[in-house]
Each structure stands twice: as structure tokens, then as C-alpha cells.
Design an enzyme around this catalytic site. Sequence first.
Site, PDB file in Angstrom:
ATOM      1  N   ASP A 196     -10.730   2.728  -3.496  1.00  0.00           N
ATOM      2  CA  ASP A 196     -11.143   1.417  -2.989  1.00  0.00           C
ATOM      3  C   ASP A 196     -12.565   1.065  -3.427  1.00  0.00           C
ATOM      4  OD1 ASP A 196      -8.775   1.667  -1.655  1.00  0.00           O
ATOM      5  OD2 ASP A 196      -9.634   1.563   0.365  1.00  0.00           O
TER       6      ASP A 196
ATOM      7  N   ASP B  75       0.838  -1.199   0.000  1.00  0.00           N
ATOM      8  CA  ASP B  75       0.000   0.000   0.000  1.00  0.00           C
ATOM      9  C   ASP B  75       0.882   1.261   0.000  1.00  0.00           C
ATOM     10  OD1 ASP B  75      -2.338   1.499   0.126  1.00  0.00           O
ATOM     11  OD2 ASP B  75      -3.249   0.181   1.621  1.00  0.00           O
TER      12      ASP B  75
ATOM     13  N   GLU C 167       0.140  -0.197  -5.188  1.00  0.00           N
ATOM     14  CA  GLU C 167      -0.881   0.861  -5.262  1.00  0.00           C
ATOM     15  C   GLU C 167      -0.227   2.184  -5.680  1.00  0.00           C
ATOM     16  OE1 GLU C 167      -4.180   0.998  -2.676  1.00  0.00           O
ATOM     17  OE2 GLU C 167      -3.744  -0.920  -1.725  1.00  0.00           O
ATOM     18  N   TRP C 168       0.923   2.091  -6.280  1.00  0.00           N
ATOM     19  CA  TRP C 168       1.730   3.246  -6.674  1.00  0.00           C
ATOM     20  C   TRP C 168       0.945   4.294  -7.474  1.00  0.00           C
ATOM     21  CZ3 TRP C 168       6.806   2.091  -9.927  1.00  0.00           C
ATOM     22  CH2 TRP C 168       7.390   3.297 -10.315  1.00  0.00           C
ATOM     23  N   PRO C 169       0.308   3.935  -8.620  1.00  0.00           N
ATOM     24  CA  PRO C 169      -0.359   5.019  -9.363  1.00  0.00           C
ATOM     25  C   PRO C 169      -1.526   5.662  -8.608  1.00  0.00           C
ATOM     26  CG  PRO C 169      -0.714   2.873 -10.437  1.00  0.00           C
ATOM     27  CD  PRO C 169       0.276   2.647  -9.341  1.00  0.00           C
ATOM     28  N   LEU C 170      -2.260   4.873  -7.813  1.00  0.00           N
ATOM     29  CA  LEU C 170      -3.382   5.445  -7.053  1.00  0.00           C
ATOM     30  C   LEU C 170      -2.937   6.646  -6.226  1.00  0.00           C
ATOM     31  CD1 LEU C 170      -6.166   5.492  -5.588  1.00  0.00           C
ATOM     32  CD2 LEU C 170      -5.333   3.646  -4.153  1.00  0.00           C
ATOM     33  N   TYR C 171      -1.773   6.523  -5.596  1.00  0.00           N
ATOM     34  CA  TYR C 171      -1.299   7.603  -4.720  1.00  0.00           C
ATOM     35  C   TYR C 171      -0.583   8.711  -5.486  1.00  0.00           C
ATOM     36  CZ  TYR C 171      -2.724   4.717  -0.812  1.00  0.00           C
ATOM     37  OH  TYR C 171      -3.479   3.998   0.080  1.00  0.00           O
TER      38      TYR C 171
HETATM   39  C1  GLA Z   1      -6.093   1.194   1.452  1.00  0.00           C
HETATM   40  C2  GLA Z   1      -6.159   0.211   0.294  1.00  0.00           C
HETATM   41  C3  GLA Z   1      -7.206  -0.848   0.568  1.00  0.00           C
HETATM   42  C4  GLA Z   1      -6.891  -1.567   1.875  1.00  0.00           C
HETATM   43  C5  GLA Z   1      -6.770  -0.550   3.006  1.00  0.00           C
HETATM   44  C6  GLA Z   1      -6.261  -1.194   4.282  1.00  0.00           C
HETATM   45  O1  GLA Z   1      -7.266   1.953   1.546  1.00  0.00           O
HETATM   46  O2  GLA Z   1      -6.410   0.868  -0.921  1.00  0.00           O
HETATM   47  O3  GLA Z   1      -7.277  -1.774  -0.493  1.00  0.00           O
HETATM   48  O4  GLA Z   1      -5.708  -2.295   1.725  1.00  0.00           O
HETATM   49  O5  GLA Z   1      -5.883   0.509   2.676  1.00  0.00           O
HETATM   50  O6  GLA Z   1      -6.090  -0.273   5.314  1.00  0.00           O
END
Ligand code: GLA
Length: 431
Positions: free
Chosen positions: A219, A159, A191-195
Site C-alpha cells: 500500500d 482485495d 490485488e491478486w499478484p500482491l497477495y
Molecule cells: C488493503 C489494500 C488497501 C486498502 C485496505 C483496506 O491493505 O491493499 O488498498 O484497500 O486493504 O482495508
Amino acid sequence: MYTAVFVLTLVVLVSHVAQGLDNGLALKPTMGWLHWERFMCNIDCDTDPDNCISERLYMQMADVMVKEGWQDAGYEYVCIDDCWPSHQRDAQGRLQADPKRFPGGIKKLADYIHSKGLKLGIYGDVGTNTCAGYPGSLGYYETDAQTFADWGVDLLKFDGCYMNWTLLGEGYVNMSNALNRTGRSILYSCEWPLYEWPFHKPNYTAIRETCNHWRNFADVYDSWSSVKSILDWTASHQDIIVPSAGPGGWNDPDMLVIGNFGLSHDQQESQMAFWAIMAAPLLMSNDLRDICPRSKELLQNRHIIAISQDPLGKQGYRTAKVNSFEVWERPLSKKRLAVAVLNKQEIGGPRGLALSSVPGWKFCDPQCNVTQILPQYKEMGVQPLHSKLVVLVNPSGTVLLTVSPISSNFKSHHNLHWQDTSIKDKHSTIL
Ligand code: GLA
């Protein structure tokens, strides 16, 4: 001559390998189960022992996966998300599982999961803390990668909370290298690009070289509006993200929430169809110990799974948006095409769309063999270019088809592109 062919082959091979993370994993979209959406950060094992984040939950899920046909359908990874560790590292600086909820420790859990022929996924964070406030890996990438490898972990979801965004790329790359250096095959889910999106356009070439899949968007929740927002985001960014997907690296639109509380059956069919069209990882977040037979049948539908896992490994995309329908298409192996028609008019009854108006249909020259996969499997036979076939789609439901052109000098659908579409946004009605 032979040398030239050899060198050319080598160049092609090397350039192909260089495009993706070269760990030999995720050659097809990952299939499995991940705890987050359904079980979240429930750590209350005293009052809710059946649903809290504990070794029991993953062991029970693994048992069911083997007994109830999930493993046979292709679901392989049992994945832990946030809230598994103790708030303190051990004396050597290693992460440790919460001793009360994981009395056997992760290594023993991994052995159990492996004894069932399944694989174990775990969760960490590139920054100082996980999103739920547990210890992050910043400053500990080598140690944590080695700990996960020593435990026999097969997948890491990493994450991006609690991290300065300008350091995200460096962090994700360093952890990727640390995982590779352990010598264990560990699938790397980022989750690199999301952030990064809130600040700038991510570098998808670098992401693909670093990760086996990557989250782009918010999410998933257990609701149709959440699933729709993911589809909308994906379609509106498809020119950026679709080319980066392929064997070894995939865009991850987040978990399947089929079998929970928030989606009608038609909406569950839509999620399943579109996750297959998007070549998305199929990571279910539901309670496999207690799931309704219709949802189970849908999640185990071998025709949809075959589309998801198609060896050509191309991600599909939206080709038309017309009259409150969306048409998405995914090129498949053997020159076939998967077509999904979503009815976005959430009022009234089923509505029809003429198949000959679908952009990909132009490859049905002179004829096509059509099979409907959803809502029911139905061979629709050979259809001409000017077919009169109309598919009926329920509100927020999807009709999913495969189309195989029958032609001696067939034009490759691989040139099909969303910008080619003849009906995209142009006609208000095509019925
Ligand atoms: C972020 C991620 C989710 C999950 C939660 C856990 O929001 O995007 O998929 O892993 O953290 O805290």
C-alpha cells in the site's frame, strides 16, 4: 487472396482480444478518486462527520470533481474503499451498506454520482473478510456481483485478505466471470499478484485475462520513502510486469497521494511524472474539498495526463541508473518518447544530466524536437544528436520531457528495451 487477408485479420483480432480482459473497459489507465489513503477506516461520523466514510463524503467529492475542473481533466470514477458495509448481510445474504453512514443506500448514491456524469466504484474482498474485517465475498461471488450490478456500480476493487493464497486465482477468476455474467460493465480492479508474490511468481497472462488493473506491491503511504519503494519494486520487476500492461489491463502502483501532507512539491511532481510513465491508474486519494492550488494544478496538468492516457498504451520502464539519477522512458504514439529524469541524491541542490546521455536519445538521429513538461512547460526546440542540452533536476524532483525524433528513415523506438541501454549501471558518471 481476400479470404486469406480476412482470415489473417481475424486471427490478429482474436489473438489481440484474447490477451486482455475482454470487457471493453480501461482501454486507457483509469482516472478517478479513491478514499483509502486519505480517509482510511474512519467510521466516526459523530465526532468527525466531514471525514468519516459516509455517503456525504462521496457526494461532496463528486460535487467538487464537477465544479473544480477534475472531471474536465479526465477524472471520472469516485471510489469507495473498505469499511462501507454493515457487518451483517441482509436476510437474502446480500451485502448492505452501513445504514447509519449510508442512509440512502448505495443505489441512491450511484444515481447521484451518475447524475453528475461520473462513475461509482465499490470495494470487496475475495476471501472471508475485507482487510478491515467487514464481510468478504467468499461463497457469495454471484450474489455480490449481482448486487453491485443492481445498484449501478461501475468499478469493483477486489482485495485479497483472509484467503488461502492457493485459492486466490480461482477466486479472482470466478468473480471476474460473475461480474461479466451480470451484463453490466464493471471495471475490475484486483490485488491478486500482491497477495501471491510472497509465495510464488504470479501468472501475469492469467491476471491480464481476468482483471482491468492489478496491484503488485504494498500500500502507498503519504511519504516519499513509500513512493520511492514503489518505484524501486517496479523497476526491479519490470521485465516481468511491463509486458503485461496495455489497453484493457494495467499494473497498479496504488493511489496518488499528491495534495496531502507527506510529499514536498518536487516529490509530488515526481509521483505524477512516474505514474504517467508507468501507465498507472490515476486514482487520487486526497481531500479535493481542500487542496492547495499547486497540487491541484499538477494533478490537472493536461500535458502529463496526455502522457498517462497515450493511445499507444505501453508502460514505460527504467532505462538507466547512473550517478544517483534514474532515467525512465515510455514509448508514446506518433513515434514519440516520454523521458523522466529523477534526481535521487537527497542532499545538495539541483544537478544536471546531459540529455544526449539518455538511452532513448539515440533515436534523435539526426534531430529531435524536445518539450519539457515538468517542472515547467517549455519548448526546447530542435536538438541535434550531439545536443549539449543539460536538464537540471532538484533533489527528489523529476524533469519530464517528450521527445519527437525528426528523421526521414526513423528507427522505431518500440524496439527500445531496458536491456539495450548503453549506460545502465556501467558508468559511475556521465556528466
Ligand atoms: C488493503 C489494500 C488497501 C486498502 C485496505 C483496506 O491493505 O491493499 O488498498 O484497500 O486493504 O482495508
